[in-house]
Design a protein around this motif. Structure first.
Motif: not given
Length: 236
Positions: A160-165, A170-176, A186-197, A202-205
């Motif tokens: 985990f690493r909080y993005p500096e930008i 001041g952006v925070q929230g939960r990413v599903n 293997s891992i595939g079909g990754v999809r994200m939904r959150g309050p900020d790109k 970071e969640a995808a990383r």
């Protein structure tokens, strides 16, 4: 002492009344002089119409252009040649499909049905054999589901690493995060939904750092297992 003059001979007795009457007459005459208008008795409009001039107007003659008619269609040839068909056509003989009593009957053995493998996604909550996270191989089968969740939480905390930008804004929230554990682990079909790109990136990383796992199995066959993981970003 008695006055010497007769009161009836006093000329200034009704002077005010005479002044008002005279003033009214002067104003009436002035108003009449201002409103007085004189019109010239002249007739400059001619409403008569000379019909003969309009009837003598010459109408220019226009020339009509005649379009030639379309050419007639080509006539059919008068001579019809008859060509003899010398090719021989083989007749098709349709044999009867009915069987007679003299024919031998061949018995056919039972045909074994072959099951086709169909790719079906089995949710993590209902799969028989859950995917095995590296390090949970020696855990009992009944505890592998809890081991998988524990190893997944450790992996998120480790990478985990909080993005500096996002911190500066001041952006925070939960990413599903939704991803699938494929048949080969293997891992595939990754999809994200959150309050900020930036948080989604970071969640995808973090998910891209997941190791290869032992695939989940349903009825002894490897299947695709979808998994959902919420990652919370909160500023301190």
């Amino acid at each position: 002492m008695e006055p010497k003059k007769n009161p009836k001979a006093d000329l200034t007795k009704n002077s005010g009344l005479y002044f008002v009457i005279g003033l009214a007459l002067v104003m009436l005459l002035t108003y009449g002089a201002l409103e007085y208008k004189v019109y010239d008795e002249t007739n400059e409009y001619d409403i008569s119409m000379n019909v003969e001039d309009q009837l003598d107007e010459e109408v220019p003659m226009t020339e009509q252009i005649k379009t030639p008619p379309p050419p007639p269609p080509p006539a059919a040839p008068e001579v019809i040649e008859v060509v003899e068909d010398e090719e021989e056509v083989e007749e098709t003989v349709i044999e009867s499909t009915e069987t007679s009593q003299d024919e031998e009957v061949v018995e056919i053995e039972d045909v074994a049905e072959v099951e086709e493998e169909v790719d079906v996604d089995v949710p993590f909550a209902v799969i028989e054999d859950v995917p095995i996270f590296p390090g949970c191989e020696k855990v009992a089968k009944s505890k592998r589901r809890a081991c998988f969740s524990e190893k997944m939480q450790k992996h998120v905390r480790k990478h985990f690493r909080y993005p500096e930008i996002a911190q500066e804004m001041g952006v925070q929230g939960r990413v599903n995060v939704m991803f699938k554990i494929q048949k080969d682990g293997s891992i595939g079909g990754v999809r994200m939904r959150g309050p900020d790109k930036n948080l989604e990136k970071e969640a995808a990383r973090i998910i891209s750092k997941l190791p290869k796992m032992t695939p989940g199995k349903q009825r002894g066959r490897a299947v695709v297992v979808p998994f959902s993981l919420p990652i919370t970003f909160k500023l301190q």
